[in-house]
Scaffold this active site. Structure first.
Site, PDB file in Angstrom:
ATOM      1  N   ASP A  39      -0.696 -15.482   8.846  1.00  0.00           N
ATOM      2  CA  ASP A  39      -1.493 -15.883   7.694  1.00  0.00           C
ATOM      3  C   ASP A  39      -0.781 -16.924   6.841  1.00  0.00           C
ATOM      4  O   ASP A  39       0.411 -17.198   7.036  1.00  0.00           O
ATOM      5  CB  ASP A  39      -1.864 -14.655   6.851  1.00  0.00           C
ATOM      6  CG  ASP A  39      -0.686 -13.713   6.611  1.00  0.00           C
ATOM      7  OD1 ASP A  39       0.468 -14.142   6.768  1.00  0.00           O
ATOM      8  OD2 ASP A  39      -0.931 -12.543   6.286  1.00  0.00           O
TER       9      ASP A  39
ATOM     10  N   GLU B  14      -7.721  -7.417   4.426  1.00  0.00           N
ATOM     11  CA  GLU B  14      -7.763  -6.409   3.375  1.00  0.00           C
ATOM     12  C   GLU B  14      -8.737  -5.292   3.782  1.00  0.00           C
ATOM     13  O   GLU B  14      -9.549  -5.475   4.703  1.00  0.00           O
ATOM     14  CB  GLU B  14      -8.220  -7.071   2.073  1.00  0.00           C
ATOM     15  CG  GLU B  14      -7.290  -8.179   1.575  1.00  0.00           C
ATOM     16  CD  GLU B  14      -5.968  -7.668   1.005  1.00  0.00           C
ATOM     17  OE1 GLU B  14      -5.422  -6.659   1.517  1.00  0.00           O
ATOM     18  OE2 GLU B  14      -5.465  -8.285   0.054  1.00  0.00           O
TER      19      GLU B  14
ATOM     20  N   HIS C  92      -3.472  -3.124   4.730  1.00  0.00           N
ATOM     21  CA  HIS C  92      -3.832  -4.394   5.377  1.00  0.00           C
ATOM     22  C   HIS C  92      -2.812  -4.786   6.450  1.00  0.00           C
ATOM     23  O   HIS C  92      -1.650  -4.422   6.376  1.00  0.00           O
ATOM     24  CB  HIS C  92      -4.061  -5.525   4.359  1.00  0.00           C
ATOM     25  CG  HIS C  92      -2.842  -6.093   3.702  1.00  0.00           C
ATOM     26  ND1 HIS C  92      -2.879  -6.726   2.477  1.00  0.00           N
ATOM     27  CD2 HIS C  92      -1.544  -6.169   4.089  1.00  0.00           C
ATOM     28  CE1 HIS C  92      -1.676  -7.142   2.153  1.00  0.00           C
ATOM     29  NE2 HIS C  92      -0.844  -6.822   3.112  1.00  0.00           N
TER      30      HIS C  92
ATOM     31  N   ASN D  35      -2.054  -1.123   0.868  1.00  0.00           N
ATOM     32  CA  ASN D  35      -3.469  -0.747   1.003  1.00  0.00           C
ATOM     33  C   ASN D  35      -3.917  -0.699   2.466  1.00  0.00           C
ATOM     34  O   ASN D  35      -5.103  -0.606   2.753  1.00  0.00           O
ATOM     35  CB  ASN D  35      -4.361  -1.725   0.219  1.00  0.00           C
ATOM     36  CG  ASN D  35      -4.260  -3.160   0.729  1.00  0.00           C
ATOM     37  OD1 ASN D  35      -3.607  -3.422   1.740  1.00  0.00           O
ATOM     38  ND2 ASN D  35      -4.897  -4.082   0.040  1.00  0.00           N
TER      39      ASN D  35
HETATM   40  P1  PGA Z   1       5.914  -6.410   2.640  1.00  0.00           P
HETATM   41  O1  PGA Z   1       4.438  -6.881   2.983  1.00  0.00           O
HETATM   42  O2  PGA Z   1       6.673  -6.468   3.920  1.00  0.00           O
HETATM   43  O3  PGA Z   1       6.395  -7.413   1.633  1.00  0.00           O
HETATM   44  O4  PGA Z   1       5.810  -5.023   2.095  1.00  0.00           O
HETATM   45  C1  PGA Z   1       3.817  -6.398   4.113  1.00  0.00           C
HETATM   46  C2  PGA Z   1       2.397  -6.893   4.175  1.00  0.00           C
HETATM   47  O5  PGA Z   1       1.777  -7.084   3.113  1.00  0.00           O
HETATM   48  O6  PGA Z   1       1.879  -7.063   5.283  1.00  0.00           O
END
Ligand code: PGA
Length: 268
Positions: free
Chosen positions: A67, A144, A139, A137
């Site tokens: 992304d 999302e 994702h 959450n």
């Molecule tokens: P993080 O993010 O490794 O900074 O916790 C993971 C994500 O949002 O996929």
């Protein structure tokens, strides 16, 4: 799904790096799907260290990132292109031309960019090994909650929770994107192997839902239950809400003897 529980975040990075190196030794022209965020930083450090020891080369590898934010230039230090350059691409022998991030410059049509990204992945034969983090959450990429489980690379509006989770990375007054272009869930599920990494107590609840909950668009990572070769590598904190952790540990002990007996073996 294979669930591996190790002690701490360092062990998650060591274990994931070992899996990736084994894979890349067998297939030096690997197509890797890459993730950004806090979790994979230690993994990239480990891969760079192994590269510096002369035990790994990215010369024939091709990469596709999950992304990218919309609204900031690739040269902006907050972009995921910059993140990848800093943490991996500039530190190993990969040609920039073989690294792909779904960038959507101002004025470009994100739908066209998304379709073109899918076509580039298809043109190289698909992703062999996809690295994933997980949002609190649930994702994966920036898919999302309530993302279609059949989604493809496209624009998503970030949830307020994701914006809040990432706020720590932006200075006060700095522009923080609320839109991103992300591989879809169907795109991710087409990768031949998937390694999802999670560390810390703040991931315990989404990991429980992803692994032991129902498959649901409310927890996009739960779609990985439909994928045959997914390995989830967790530290003890991220695994702390799993009901069946004793069983996963038991399976992994058995797994070692199955590998000894049959060579490569996967608990799908
Ligand atoms: P993080 O993010 O490794 O900074 O916790 C993971 C994500 O949002 O996929």
């Amino acid at each position: 799904m294979e669930v591996v529980i190790v002690k701490n975040p360092d062990d998650v990075a060591v274990h994931a790096a070992k899996r990736i190196v084994e894979f890349m030794i067998k297939k030096p022209d690997v197509v890797l799907g890459l993730a950004t965020g806090n979790t994979p930083i230690a993994l990239y450090e480990r891969l760079v260290a192994i590269y510096n020891e002369g035990k790994l080369s990215f010369q024939d590898a091709t990469t596709f990132n999950l992304d990218e934010y919309i609204g900031i230039e690739p040269s902006n230090p907050q972009s995921y292109r910059s993140f990848m350059n800093t943490h991996l691409f500039e530190k190993v022998d990969i040609a920039q031309s073989r690294t792909h991030v779904p960038e959507c410059p101002p004025g470009e049509n994100p739908r066209v960019i998304g379709d073109a990204y899918e076509q580039k992945i298809t043109a190289v034969g698909g992703i062999d090994l996809q690295i994933l983090g997980i949002g609190s959450n649930g994702h994966i990429g920036f898919n999302e909650p309530y993302s279609s489980l059949a989604s493809r690379t496209r624009v998503k509006t970030l949830t307020q929770q994701t914006v809040a989770d990432n706020n720590r990375l932006f200075a006060s007054g700095e522009f923080q994107p609320q839109l991103a272009i992300t591989m879809g869930i169907a795109t991710i599920l087409e990768a031949r192997h998937i390694l999802l990494l999670a560390t810390g107590k703040q991931k315990a609840s989404c990991i429980r839902k992803a692994i032991e909950g129902p498959v649901s668009a409310m927890c996009p990572a739960s779609a990985l239950q439909m994928h045959r070769y997914t390995t989830v590598i967790l530290d003890e904190d991220a695994a702390s809400e799993l009901k069946e952790s004793d069983y996963y540990r038991w399976v992994n002990l058995k797994h070692e003897s199955l590998v000894d007996e049959y060579g490569y073996f996967h608990n799908d």
